[in-house]
Enzyme design. Structure first.
Site, PDB file in Angstrom:
ATOM      1  N   CYS A  23     -79.859  -4.448 130.650  1.00 39.04           N
ATOM      2  CA  CYS A  23     -80.083  -3.170 130.001  1.00 39.04           C
ATOM      3  C   CYS A  23     -78.871  -2.251 130.190  1.00 39.04           C
ATOM      4  O   CYS A  23     -77.736  -2.660 129.978  1.00 39.04           O
ATOM      5  CB  CYS A  23     -81.369  -2.554 130.553  1.00 39.04           C
ATOM      6  SG  CYS A  23     -82.078  -1.231 129.562  1.00 39.04           S
ATOM      7  N   THR A  24     -79.092  -1.024 130.625  1.00 36.10           N
ATOM      8  CA  THR A  24     -78.012  -0.052 130.760  1.00 36.10           C
ATOM      9  C   THR A  24     -77.135  -0.308 131.978  1.00 36.10           C
ATOM     10  O   THR A  24     -76.165   0.421 132.200  1.00 36.10           O
ATOM     11  CB  THR A  24     -78.594   1.370 130.838  1.00 36.10           C
ATOM     12  OG1 THR A  24     -79.638   1.401 131.817  1.00 36.10           O
ATOM     13  CG2 THR A  24     -79.159   1.784 129.481  1.00 36.10           C
TER      14      THR A  24
END
Length: 328
Positions: free
Chosen positions: A110-111
């Protein structure tokens, strides 16, 4: 017995699922497969203290990020709502950079890609992240080729995964890479995940995306398309069904779904084929007919264009073989 040291990096306001998807999958691999080289999983954080996740739940670090030394098999940086602060923490980023040099593989979920980017580990590479944050990553780091579509991307020894539960797909890919496809399928079954998806599969699909906007005409046609992919779904036919002109229908689909009717129909048919390929034993011609492609070759072309692999290869790698009691 040798071990593969798999290190997951957390920080304040990390995403709990980013971490748990990785650690649980690897623990299951150890229990199911009894591999010759088992995984040793360690969750680390700054200072070795608790990692208070974005949900408010706290995980106790098993080791301190600052004191950890290699060699490591795999370094995985989690994402979460605190990723921007983590990416701006020069001490944290410096230790990620240091440990990356001592790791066989480096990954983000993800981030967490923002932290790898801050460490200079994605420079000149193709990478992905959660689709919602892809514009942020691309604008902040123009040296990276950001592709928001795939579930995960491998570029050399650096892997980036998309949003949250794509950590399952990434970890299953690691297990398959390390120990073969059968163990990966066993873990997927025990996780009760629908299937082990290829990294090239799009993050968003008809079955996981948000519902269409509140337009009765568009919503009704979408439901018809998804329920009847084998029928005549040409733009003119759909327009007649809705009582509008083809031009007006195209305008409505573009406004509410971001794509023309023909493209949406191809997407729906291809995703329906993906489900049939892993859930049935229908021959390719049967899958093609049931999904409105007409021929197996038309199915192959559309499927390869969307997912990056042929339907035969998809079925071979994603389907589980039925047990004796199911085959009977």
């Amino acid at each position: 017995m040798a071990e593969r040291l798999m290190v997951v990096v957390g920080y304040e306001s990390a995403e709990l699922l980013d971490i748990a998807c990785v650690t649980t999958s690897l623990a299951m691999a150890n229990g199911l497969g009894e591999p010759d080289v088992p995984y040793r999983v360690s969750v680390v954080g700054p200072g070795g203290g608790p990692i208070v996740c974005g949900s408010g739940l706290a995980l106790q670090s098993q080791e301190s990020l600052e004191r950890l030394v290699g060699p490591l098999d795999t370094l995985i940086v989690s994402g979460g709502v605190g990723f921007e602060r983590a990416a701006e923490d020069t001490r944290l980023v410096g230790h990620v950079r240091r440990l990356a040099r001592e790791s066989r593989r480096v990954a983000s979920v993800c981030t967490g890609a923002g932290v790898l980017a801050a460490a200079g580990l994605l420079e000149g590479r193709r990478a992905t992240t959660h689709w919602r944050f892809a514009p942020w990553l691309a604008a902040r780091h123009p040296e990276i080729t950001v592709d928001p579509a795939p579930l995960y991307i491998r570029d050399g020894n650096v892997y980036t995964a998309a949003g949250i539960t794509s950590a399952l797909d990434l970890t299953l890919a690691f297990i398959e890479e390390d120990h073969g496809p059968e163990l990966a399928r066993q873990v997927a079954r025990d996780l009760v995940t629908y299937l082990q998806r290829p990294g090239s599969q799009a993050q968003m699909s008809l079955f996981t995306a948000a519902p269409p906007p509140r337009n009765d005409l568009v919503r009704g046609l979408v439901e018809h398309i998804v329920a009847h992919p084998d029928q005549d779904l040409g733009t003119a036919t759909l327009a007649a069904r809705a009582g509008v002109t083809p031009r007006h229908l195209t305008r409505l689909f573009t406004e509410h779904l971001g794509q023309a009717p023909g493209r949406f129909v191809r997407q729906a048919r291809t995703e329906a084929a993906a489900h049939l390929l892993v859930s049935t034993a229908l021959p390719m011609g049967g899958v093609a007919a049931r999904c409105g492609f007409g021929t197996a070759e038309s199915l192959r072309q559309a499927f390869t264009r969307r997912y990056g692999i042929s339907p035969a290869r998809f079925r071979a790698t994603q389907s589980r073989r039925p047990g004796p009691e199911e085959a009977a």
